[in-house]
Scaffold this active site. Structure first.
Site, PDB file in Angstrom:
ATOM      1  N   ARG A 304       0.821  -1.202   0.000  1.00  0.00           N
ATOM      2  CA  ARG A 304       0.000   0.000   0.000  1.00  0.00           C
ATOM      3  C   ARG A 304       0.864   1.265   0.000  1.00  0.00           C
ATOM      4  O   ARG A 304       0.573   2.232  -0.695  1.00  0.00           O
ATOM      5  CB  ARG A 304      -0.890   0.000   1.246  1.00  0.00           C
ATOM      6  CG  ARG A 304      -1.780   1.216   1.398  1.00  0.00           C
ATOM      7  CD  ARG A 304      -2.189   1.413   2.860  1.00  0.00           C
ATOM      8  NE  ARG A 304      -2.662   0.196   3.482  1.00  0.00           N
ATOM      9  CZ  ARG A 304      -3.937  -0.092   3.692  1.00  0.00           C
ATOM     10  NH1 ARG A 304      -4.878   0.745   3.346  1.00  0.00           N
ATOM     11  NH2 ARG A 304      -4.284  -1.221   4.280  1.00  0.00           N
ATOM     12  N   TYR A 349     -14.394  -0.921   5.340  1.00  0.00           N
ATOM     13  CA  TYR A 349     -13.572  -0.511   6.473  1.00  0.00           C
ATOM     14  C   TYR A 349     -13.909   0.871   7.018  1.00  0.00           C
ATOM     15  O   TYR A 349     -13.241   1.348   7.940  1.00  0.00           O
ATOM     16  CB  TYR A 349     -12.084  -0.480   6.071  1.00  0.00           C
ATOM     17  CG  TYR A 349     -11.555  -1.736   5.463  1.00  0.00           C
ATOM     18  CD1 TYR A 349     -11.803  -2.978   6.030  1.00  0.00           C
ATOM     19  CD2 TYR A 349     -10.771  -1.691   4.312  1.00  0.00           C
ATOM     20  CE1 TYR A 349     -11.295  -4.137   5.469  1.00  0.00           C
ATOM     21  CE2 TYR A 349     -10.250  -2.844   3.743  1.00  0.00           C
ATOM     22  CZ  TYR A 349     -10.514  -4.060   4.324  1.00  0.00           C
ATOM     23  OH  TYR A 349     -10.009  -5.199   3.771  1.00  0.00           O
ATOM     24  N   CYS A 376     -26.825  -0.517  -6.625  1.00  0.00           N
ATOM     25  CA  CYS A 376     -28.119  -0.645  -5.961  1.00  0.00           C
ATOM     26  C   CYS A 376     -27.918  -0.985  -4.485  1.00  0.00           C
ATOM     27  O   CYS A 376     -28.353  -2.032  -3.994  1.00  0.00           O
ATOM     28  CB  CYS A 376     -28.943  -1.715  -6.665  1.00  0.00           C
ATOM     29  SG  CYS A 376     -30.674  -1.743  -6.173  1.00  0.00           S
TER      30      CYS A 376
END
Length: 450
Positions: A304, A349, A376
């Site tokens: 990350r 999260y 939706c």
């Protein structure tokens, strides 16, 4: 907090033109949207690669100061394409993968097999067999069952499997419960506290066809405190010493995983890799002085922190409407042409993001807004709370920052929405890393009646 500082959430080459349009890598996002459509993942190649090289350099230098080594493995689950694997190899990193598909992409990108680590808590026989045949550098075993299965497969193939045992150290770090991976009550690893990790080391050492290389841990994600890594290092080196005392074998490798935090919103804090490298190297040295033994070959696994800040998502705005709030205020809802299918982290999260108009300048006052998707689901939220211009309108381009990690890699076809492409930009040029899915792709998976 040591090693923590506020960071910009936008890629290094992010800029604004005189007309207010955003550019990345020297290319106007309006041009990228016209050529590649929206939603669109844009990756700043120079930013991503410079972050990779920075991790490799900082950690190598910090451990070299102690006469030791530290390898960096890119955590491919953050964002993976064969070209990214090629970049990581060119920039001196290895790569860790967590599935057979990720393994094939890494190999396709030219990553040497011995620079690949295979993770996973429930690897299939096929995945383990492919890893053995390819000659991966490490297989991280996650259970006693896997030790037995891998031993059998290795013997049947006439191969030796180089293994690390994944250890649950009990160090709690990271944010949301689902990204904290070292507490006892979770699916990964073997418990240090219960003695399961030490038992697994003995079993792996004794198992025919396995070469026990060391231990591995991953304590969580979005970690801002170097103290968590310090505590983890102490426990891991204590385990290493206990196994040496029991078996007479000093494990040659220790992998401390990743989890380095990045900034998702303006003014948020991120863990500085240069400071983290020095402090973690010092922590390992201190832990080794207490536990005893020679220096192991160290490794870490940032994903990350390399990919996340280097990427943005560009959307086109559709419907904009105002909704009254219970406190008498008002919220502007800005619906875009993507949503939870290209960024599920908000709904999973409670992740927070920054967003801005990308195609023009606005002089309208900023108002409380919520960026939502087209799915939706009422929980289909991209950015929960952000200030956007009151004149935001249909057709505007909206950019969301710090989406280089876990956007495209966690994307889905929910509501039969097509997954967006990933385009790398740099020095005024663009290249497609992952093409946009098409309706033909979608229909090709469907088995028609008759």
């Amino acid at each position: 907090m040591a090693g923590v500082e506020p960071r910009s959430v936008w890629p290094a080459t992010h800029a604004r033109g005189d007309d207010g349009a955003m550019s990345v890598g020297g290319i106007d996002v309006r041009d990228l949207a016209r050529e590649h459509g929206t939603p669109l993942f844009v990756v700043d190649e120079n930013d991503l690669r410079s972050r990779a090289r920075a991790f490799a350099t900082h950690f190598a230098d910090a451990f070299a100061a102690h006469g030791a080594t530290c390898d960096v493995y890119y955590a491919s689950k953050a964002l993976l394409a064969s070209r990214i694997a090629a970049w990581m190899h060119e920039d001196g990193l290895g790569i860790d993968v967590a599935s057979g598909g990720e393994l094939e992409l890494a190999l396709r990108g030219g990553m040497p097999a011995d620079r690949i680590t295979l993770h996973g808590n429930n690897k299939s026989d096929a995945e383990l067999t492919r890893a053995l045949e390819a000659g991966v550098g490490h297989i991280v075993v996650d259970s006693m069952t896997e030790i037995e299965v891998l031993s059998g497969l290795a013997q049947a193939l006439g191969r030796t499997a180089p293994v690390l045992v994944r250890v649950t150290t009990g160090v709690h770090a990271g944010g949301h419960e689902y990204i904290a991976t070292s507490h006892e009550d979770q699916k990964f690893g073997l418990s240090l506290a219960s003695g399961a990790a030490l038992e697994a080391l003995g079993a792996a050492h004794a198992a025919p066809g396995l070469e026990l290389r060391g231990i591995h841990t991953h304590i969580g994600s979005q970690i801002l405190s170097v103290e968590a890594f310090r505590e983890s290092a102490e426990r891991m080196l204590g385990l290493r010493a206990a196994f040496a005392a029991q078996s007479g074998v000093e494990l040659p490798e220790v992998d401390l995983g990743g989890g380095y935090a990045i900034a998702y919103t303006d003014g948020a804090e991120a863990l500085d890799p240069a400071v983290a490298a020095r402090e973690i190297a010092d922590a390992v040295a201190a832990a080794l002085a207490t536990a005893g033994g020679s220096w192991p070959a160290m490794s870490i696994e940032p994903g990350r922190a390399i990919a996340g800040p280097a990427g943005i998502t560009v959307y086109e705005v559709g419907v904009v409407k105002r909704v009254a709030l219970d406190d008498g205020g008002e919220r502007q809802y800005v619906a875009v042409d993507g949503g939870m299918s290209d960024n599920p982290r908000t709904i999973m999260y409670g992740a927070e993001y920054s967003a801005e108009l990308a195609g023009r300048v606005s002089h309208s006052p900023a108002v409380l807004s919520r960026v939502v998707g087209k799915h939706c689901e009422s929980g289909d939220i991209v950015v929960r709370d952000v200030e956007l211009p009151a004149d935001t309108a249909r057709g505007d381009l909206l950019a969301v920052a710090a989406t280089g990690a876990y956007g495209r890699s966690m994307a889905s076809n929910y509501n039969a929405i097509l997954r967006p492409p990933v385009v790398a930009v740099g020095d005024g040029a663009a290249q497609v890393l992952i093409r946009r899915e098409t309706l033909d792709d979608l229909l090709s998976w469907d088995v028609a009646p008759g």
